[in-house]
Design a protein around this motif. Structure first.
Motif, PDB file in Angstrom:
ATOM      1  N   HIS A 211       0.831  -1.201   0.000  1.00 14.75           N
ATOM      2  CA  HIS A 211       0.000   0.000   0.000  1.00 14.75           C
ATOM      3  C   HIS A 211       0.866   1.251   0.000  1.00 14.75           C
ATOM      4  CE1 HIS A 211       0.728  -0.650   4.359  1.00 14.75           C
ATOM      5  NE2 HIS A 211       0.779   0.660   4.391  1.00 14.75           N
ATOM      6  N   ASN A 212       2.179   1.060   0.070  1.00 20.24           N
ATOM      7  CA  ASN A 212       3.133   2.158   0.142  1.00 20.24           C
ATOM      8  C   ASN A 212       3.876   2.266  -1.184  1.00 20.24           C
ATOM      9  OD1 ASN A 212       5.398   3.821   0.661  1.00 20.24           O
ATOM     10  ND2 ASN A 212       5.366   3.285   2.835  1.00 20.24           N
ATOM     11  N   LEU A 213       3.667   3.364  -1.892  1.00 24.34           N
ATOM     12  CA  LEU A 213       4.266   3.528  -3.215  1.00 24.34           C
ATOM     13  C   LEU A 213       5.783   3.619  -3.141  1.00 24.34           C
ATOM     14  CD1 LEU A 213       3.726   3.791  -6.221  1.00 24.34           C
ATOM     15  CD2 LEU A 213       3.417   6.264  -5.897  1.00 24.34           C
ATOM     16  N   SER A 214       6.331   4.188  -2.068  1.00 25.77           N
ATOM     17  CA  SER A 214       7.782   4.300  -1.958  1.00 25.77           C
ATOM     18  C   SER A 214       8.437   2.925  -1.838  1.00 25.77           C
ATOM     19  CB  SER A 214       8.160   5.183  -0.763  1.00 25.77           C
ATOM     20  OG  SER A 214       7.738   4.593   0.450  1.00 25.77           O
ATOM     21  N   VAL A 215       7.754   1.986  -1.167  1.00 26.04           N
ATOM     22  CA  VAL A 215       8.259   0.618  -1.075  1.00 26.04           C
ATOM     23  C   VAL A 215       8.263  -0.027  -2.459  1.00 26.04           C
ATOM     24  CG1 VAL A 215       7.756  -1.696  -0.178  1.00 26.04           C
ATOM     25  CG2 VAL A 215       7.625   0.284   1.340  1.00 26.04           C
ATOM     26  N   GLU A 216       7.179   0.159  -3.205  1.00 25.90           N
ATOM     27  CA  GLU A 216       7.088  -0.411  -4.557  1.00 25.90           C
ATOM     28  C   GLU A 216       8.179   0.147  -5.466  1.00 25.90           C
ATOM     29  OE1 GLU A 216       5.548  -2.865  -5.494  1.00 25.90           O
ATOM     30  OE2 GLU A 216       3.511  -3.020  -4.736  1.00 25.90           O
ATOM     31  N   ARG A 217       8.424   1.440  -5.378  1.00 28.69           N
ATOM     32  CA  ARG A 217       9.443   2.054  -6.233  1.00 28.69           C
ATOM     33  C   ARG A 217      10.835   1.505  -5.930  1.00 28.69           C
ATOM     34  NH1 ARG A 217       7.262   8.307  -5.806  1.00 28.69           N
ATOM     35  NH2 ARG A 217       5.849   8.254  -7.595  1.00 28.69           N
ATOM     36  N   HIS A 218      11.033   1.091  -4.671  1.00 23.38           N
ATOM     37  CA  HIS A 218      12.338   0.576  -4.268  1.00 23.38           C
ATOM     38  C   HIS A 218      12.633  -0.772  -4.909  1.00 23.38           C
ATOM     39  CE1 HIS A 218      15.765  -0.061  -1.538  1.00 23.38           C
ATOM     40  NE2 HIS A 218      15.337  -1.315  -1.447  1.00 23.38           N
ATOM     41  N   ILE A 219      11.606  -1.592  -5.099  1.00 24.95           N
ATOM     42  CA  ILE A 219      11.857  -2.987  -5.477  1.00 24.95           C
ATOM     43  C   ILE A 219      11.299  -3.371  -6.850  1.00 24.95           C
ATOM     44  CG2 ILE A 219       9.767  -3.947  -4.401  1.00 24.95           C
ATOM     45  CD1 ILE A 219      11.606  -6.258  -3.367  1.00 24.95           C
ATOM     46  N   SER A 220      10.291  -2.668  -7.348  1.00 27.71           N
ATOM     47  CA  SER A 220       9.564  -3.124  -8.539  1.00 27.71           C
ATOM     48  C   SER A 220      10.136  -2.574  -9.835  1.00 27.71           C
ATOM     49  CB  SER A 220       8.084  -2.732  -8.430  1.00 27.71           C
ATOM     50  OG  SER A 220       7.488  -3.314  -7.298  1.00 27.71           O
ATOM     51  N   ASP A 221      10.083  -3.396 -10.882  1.00 28.68           N
ATOM     52  CA  ASP A 221      10.440  -2.933 -12.228  1.00 28.68           C
ATOM     53  C   ASP A 221       9.286  -2.154 -12.853  1.00 28.68           C
ATOM     54  OD1 ASP A 221      13.057  -4.352 -12.469  1.00 28.68           O
ATOM     55  OD2 ASP A 221      11.775  -6.105 -12.220  1.00 28.68           O
ATOM     56  N   ARG A 222       8.064  -2.607 -12.573  1.00 22.33           N
ATOM     57  CA  ARG A 222       6.854  -1.924 -13.028  1.00 22.33           C
ATOM     58  C   ARG A 222       5.861  -1.903 -11.881  1.00 22.33           C
ATOM     59  NH1 ARG A 222       5.320  -6.096 -16.292  1.00 22.33           N
ATOM     60  NH2 ARG A 222       3.332  -5.105 -16.747  1.00 22.33           N
ATOM     61  N   VAL A 223       5.076  -0.820 -11.816  1.00 21.46           N
ATOM     62  CA  VAL A 223       4.110  -0.654 -10.733  1.00 21.46           C
ATOM     63  C   VAL A 223       2.747  -0.324 -11.324  1.00 21.46           C
ATOM     64  CG1 VAL A 223       3.481   0.642  -8.662  1.00 21.46           C
ATOM     65  CG2 VAL A 223       5.890   0.176  -9.151  1.00 21.46           C
ATOM     66  N   ALA A 224       1.718  -1.008 -10.836  1.00 20.47           N
ATOM     67  CA  ALA A 224       0.343  -0.713 -11.227  1.00 20.47           C
ATOM     68  C   ALA A 224      -0.437  -0.276  -9.995  1.00 20.47           C
ATOM     69  CB  ALA A 224      -0.322  -1.930 -11.865  1.00 20.47           C
ATOM     70  N   VAL A 225      -1.235   0.766 -10.164  1.00 22.98           N
ATOM     71  CA  VAL A 225      -2.058   1.286  -9.076  1.00 22.98           C
ATOM     72  C   VAL A 225      -3.469   0.731  -9.229  1.00 22.98           C
ATOM     73  CG1 VAL A 225      -2.992   3.353  -7.972  1.00 22.98           C
ATOM     74  CG2 VAL A 225      -0.690   3.396  -8.963  1.00 22.98           C
ATOM     75  N   MET A 226      -3.991   0.114  -8.148  1.00 21.70           N
ATOM     76  CA  MET A 226      -5.346  -0.420  -8.164  1.00 21.70           C
ATOM     77  C   MET A 226      -6.285   0.480  -7.377  1.00 21.70           C
ATOM     78  SD  MET A 226      -5.252  -4.585  -7.915  1.00 21.70           S
ATOM     79  CE  MET A 226      -7.022  -4.654  -8.241  1.00 21.70           C
ATOM     80  N   TYR A 227      -7.520   0.568  -7.872  1.00 21.85           N
ATOM     81  CA  TYR A 227      -8.566   1.329  -7.196  1.00 21.85           C
ATOM     82  C   TYR A 227      -9.903   0.689  -7.533  1.00 21.85           C
ATOM     83  CZ  TYR A 227     -11.528   5.234  -5.719  1.00 21.85           C
ATOM     84  OH  TYR A 227     -12.492   6.007  -5.110  1.00 21.85           O
ATOM     85  N   LEU A 228     -10.649   0.331  -6.504  1.00 20.09           N
ATOM     86  CA  LEU A 228     -11.966  -0.277  -6.672  1.00 20.09           C
ATOM     87  C   LEU A 228     -11.938  -1.469  -7.636  1.00 20.09           C
ATOM     88  CD1 LEU A 228     -14.282   2.883  -6.780  1.00 20.09           C
ATOM     89  CD2 LEU A 228     -13.780   1.385  -4.831  1.00 20.09           C
ATOM     90  N   GLY A 229     -10.922  -2.319  -7.466  1.00 22.95           N
ATOM     91  CA  GLY A 229     -10.854  -3.556  -8.226  1.00 22.95           C
ATOM     92  C   GLY A 229     -10.252  -3.462  -9.613  1.00 22.95           C
ATOM     93  N   ARG A 230      -9.830  -2.268 -10.015  1.00 19.03           N
ATOM     94  CA  ARG A 230      -9.275  -2.081 -11.355  1.00 19.03           C
ATOM     95  C   ARG A 230      -7.875  -1.488 -11.296  1.00 19.03           C
ATOM     96  NH1 ARG A 230     -12.951  -1.693 -15.713  1.00 19.03           N
ATOM     97  NH2 ARG A 230     -15.142  -2.009 -15.106  1.00 19.03           N
ATOM     98  N   ILE A 231      -7.069  -1.767 -12.316  1.00 18.58           N
ATOM     99  CA  ILE A 231      -5.805  -1.068 -12.476  1.00 18.58           C
ATOM    100  C   ILE A 231      -6.103   0.248 -13.181  1.00 18.58           C
ATOM    101  CG2 ILE A 231      -3.595  -1.053 -13.720  1.00 18.58           C
ATOM    102  CD1 ILE A 231      -3.381  -4.038 -13.177  1.00 18.58           C
TER     103      ILE A 231
END
Length: 236
Positions: A211-231
């Protein structure tokens, strides 16, 4: 040379029945699609209740998808029975968010890490202890910890034990469901660095939920944001 796709998720949907009479049901996941290449990390980020954990559990087969397709190493695993998924789960493992409840408190950690090997018939009296020692080393744990119980460990150590257990079957993909959310910030960095080291050493792919975007940016090659069941947004 194009990167080889390990996991393909296409139009994944999960509707939970409504508790209200005549209700339409709750659309927890509503048309999610993504790919993960071998050795890469795909991150799903979003607020609580957005559907990211349900997506991860559907990929693992812990909940049954309502619609869509899940292909792992080219094999359609959508809707497979627990028995049929048994072989798939040797190549795909799950690390849970809460290390405090993910470990059986009545077993020594040696047995906790050995359990997947025993279930799949891969533990033997000759090489079993050596394999456990190797897994403890991979998790950054001491072999002197074998006979100790989960209550004797810190949260970070418990998550390391969970990771070591997940590595036992030599998976290609780890599904990491908010693996650092329950840990102190200083310990979070240690676990993230461990995961990066393991990925480089073993060629693992990750589906990383946070749920923390800074954590995702640290480890992920690509990041998708989900909201209400959708990317709703995706970026490199």
């Amino acid at each position: 040379m194009p990167e080889e796709t390990l996991l393909e998720v296409r139009d994944l949907r999960k509707v939970f029945p409504s508790r209200r009479r005549g209700g339409q049901g709750v659309r927890a996941v509503d048309g999610v699609s993504f790919d993960i290449a071998r050795g890469h990390t795909f991150g799903l980020v979003g607020e609580s209740g957005c559907g990211k954990t349900t997506t991860a559990r559907a990929v693992m087969g812990l909940v049954k998808a309502t619609g869509g397709r899940i292909l792992f190493e080219g094999e359609d695993i959508t809707g497979k029975s627990a028995g049929a998924l048994r072989a798939v789960r040797q190549r795909m493992q799950y690390v849970f968010q809460d290390p405090f409840s993910a470990l059986n408190p009545v077993l020594p950690v040696e047995e906790i890490v050995a359990e997947p090997l025993r279930i799949h018939g891969l533990y033997d009296a000759v090489g079993g202890q050596a394999r456990l020692a190797e897994l403890f080393d991979l998790g950054g744990l001491s072999r002197t910890m074998f006979g100790r119980y989960p209550r004797e460990f810190s949260g970070g150590q418990k998550q390391r034990i969970g990771i070591a257990r997940a590595l036992g079957l030599s998976p290609r993909l780890l599904i990491l469901d908010e693996p650092v959310a329950a840990l102190d910030v200083s310990i979070q960095a240690q676990i993230l660095n461990l995961l990066e080291d393991l990925q480089h050493e073993l060629g693992l792919a990750y589906l990383f939920i946070a749920h923390n975007l800074s954590v995702e940016r640290h480890i992920s090659d690509r990041v998708a944001v989900m909201y209400l069941g959708r990317i709703v947004e995706e970026s490199a």
